[in-house]
Design a protein around this motif. Structure first.
Motif: not given
Length: 393
Positions: A280, A297, A302, A324, A327, A329
């Motif tokens: 990320e 996270r 995240y 995110f 993983g 966005f």
């Protein structure tokens, strides 16, 4: 001397009320109503007086008829007999009077005998007499009311024993069997489990109040099977959630106007960015964002802080939070980047993988003058086109 006996048949004369006649007779015998019915009328026909001369016997029979009951005078004879009707022993009676009082279906026995015989007309002539009974006789003077039953002397006679009959078996409870079968059905069709368990409880309570009914093992089995079916129904696995498809949002590079000194200044500051720790972070660097090093996270979510613009000294002048999921966005937490000249991004915290708490401080033109704070709650939500961000008011 030809002695007579007085026999009470147990029948009422025409037009007489049973309760009224019983009350008169009980009073005449000097007995309680329940005791009179048990010892007299439930044993009729029976001898209530013995050893009477003809005139006395007829006088007392007339007096009993005046009370509303049927009474007869018979010669005592040499033999006495007993009747059995509907399981009730009645008598004793003069043997010659059996034909007058016996009914089809009755049984009879010699006084002192041990065997019962089905009654048919002329039956007494076909049966040898039993041993003579040691009956006592009693001479009692006539009184205006019949004497008490215990003074007649008939208590010396005892009926022969009744033949032993096997006890009837108790009936099976169809409700218990039905409850057991319904509980078995509930094991196959789990939504029926609550109904099956309730039915089994009702059947157990029903049989508890009726001890003569059979079927308790079936009721207990129904209760256990219903409980197992309910447990299996409640423990059914949750439906598998179909994962929503993710729609990645590509991160475009910052335009040259987004930096204070143009694209060249932004490119020179990339080397001063915090080192990436995961994919990320590397994704953010491809869009010429400068990582500040603050990130969190929680589960599959995240959040990273990055500068979207810097001053000539490569110090961040505007900050944004990038979110995110798995993983990918999915968006920025702030509608517009927080500029240090007006709004300071004081803190952010992922309370769980679907809730982000952001603290913003309002600043003035004076350096370090940031007093008033604002807290915003951001939710990470699944949507029809993938995961999205939404503010919780």
């Amino acid at each position: 001397m030809d002695n007579r006996c007085l026999v009470l048949s147990g029948r009422l004369l025409d037009g007489q009320d049973e309760a009224t006649v019983h009350a008169r007779m009980a009073a005449a015998f000097g007995m309680e109503m329940n005791g009179f019915r048990e010892r007299v009328f439930e044993r009729a026909p029976l001898i209530i007086r013995r050893g009477l001369d003809a005139a006395t016997a007829e006088a007392q029979a007339a007096q009993l008829r005046s009370l509303g009951v049927e009474a007869d005078v018979w010669s005592e004879g040499e033999r006495m007999a007993w009747l059995r009707r509907d399981g009730q022993v009645r008598g004793p009676l003069p043997e010659e009077a059996l034909a007058h009082y016996a009914l089809p279906g009755d049984s009879w026995c010699h006084d002192g005998g041990q065997s019962w015989f089905a009654w048919t007309p002329g039956a007494t002539s076909d049966v040898p007499p039993g041993p003579p009974a040691s009956a006592q006789t009693e001479q009692a003077a006539f009184t205006p009311e019949p004497p008490p039953l215990h003074a007649t002397g008939e208590a010396a006679h005892q009926p022969p024993p009744l033949p032993a009959t096997p006890p009837a078996k108790a009936a099976w409870s169809t409700a218990a069997i039905a409850a057991a079968l319904f509980s078995v059905l509930a094991l196959l069709v789990r939504p029926l489990a609550p109904v099956a368990l309730l039915l089994a409880v009702c059947v157990v309570a029903y049989l508890y109040r009726r001890p003569l009914l059979r079927g308790r093992p079936y009721a207990v089995a129904a209760l256990l099977l219903g409980a197992v079916a309910l447990f299996l129904w409640l423990e059914r696995p949750a439906p598998t959630q179909v994962a929503q498809p993710y729609v990645p949002r590509p991160l475009q590079p910052l335009p040259a106007s987004a930096t204070d000194a143009g694209g060249e200044t932004s490119g020179q500051c990339v080397d001063k960015s915090a080192p990436p720790k995961n994919d990320e972070d590397r994704f953010l660097l491809t869009g010429q964002r400068l990582l500040t090093g603050r990130a969190q996270r929680k589960g599959d979510t995240y959040v990273a802080e990055a500068a979207v613009s810097v001053d000539p000294q490569c110090q961040p002048s505007a900050l944004q939070l990038y979110v995110f999921r798995h993983g990918v966005f999915i968006g920025t937490a702030l509608d517009t980047a927080a500029t240090l000249a007006h709004t300071h991004l004081a803190d952010f915290d992922l309370t769980d993988d679907q809730h982000l708490r952001i603290t913003l401080a309002q600043c003035t033109d004076k350096p370090g003058d940031c007093a008033a704070t604002t807290v915003r709650q951001i939710a990470v939500m699944p949507g029809g086109g993938g995961w999205t961000l939404g503010e919780i008011k």
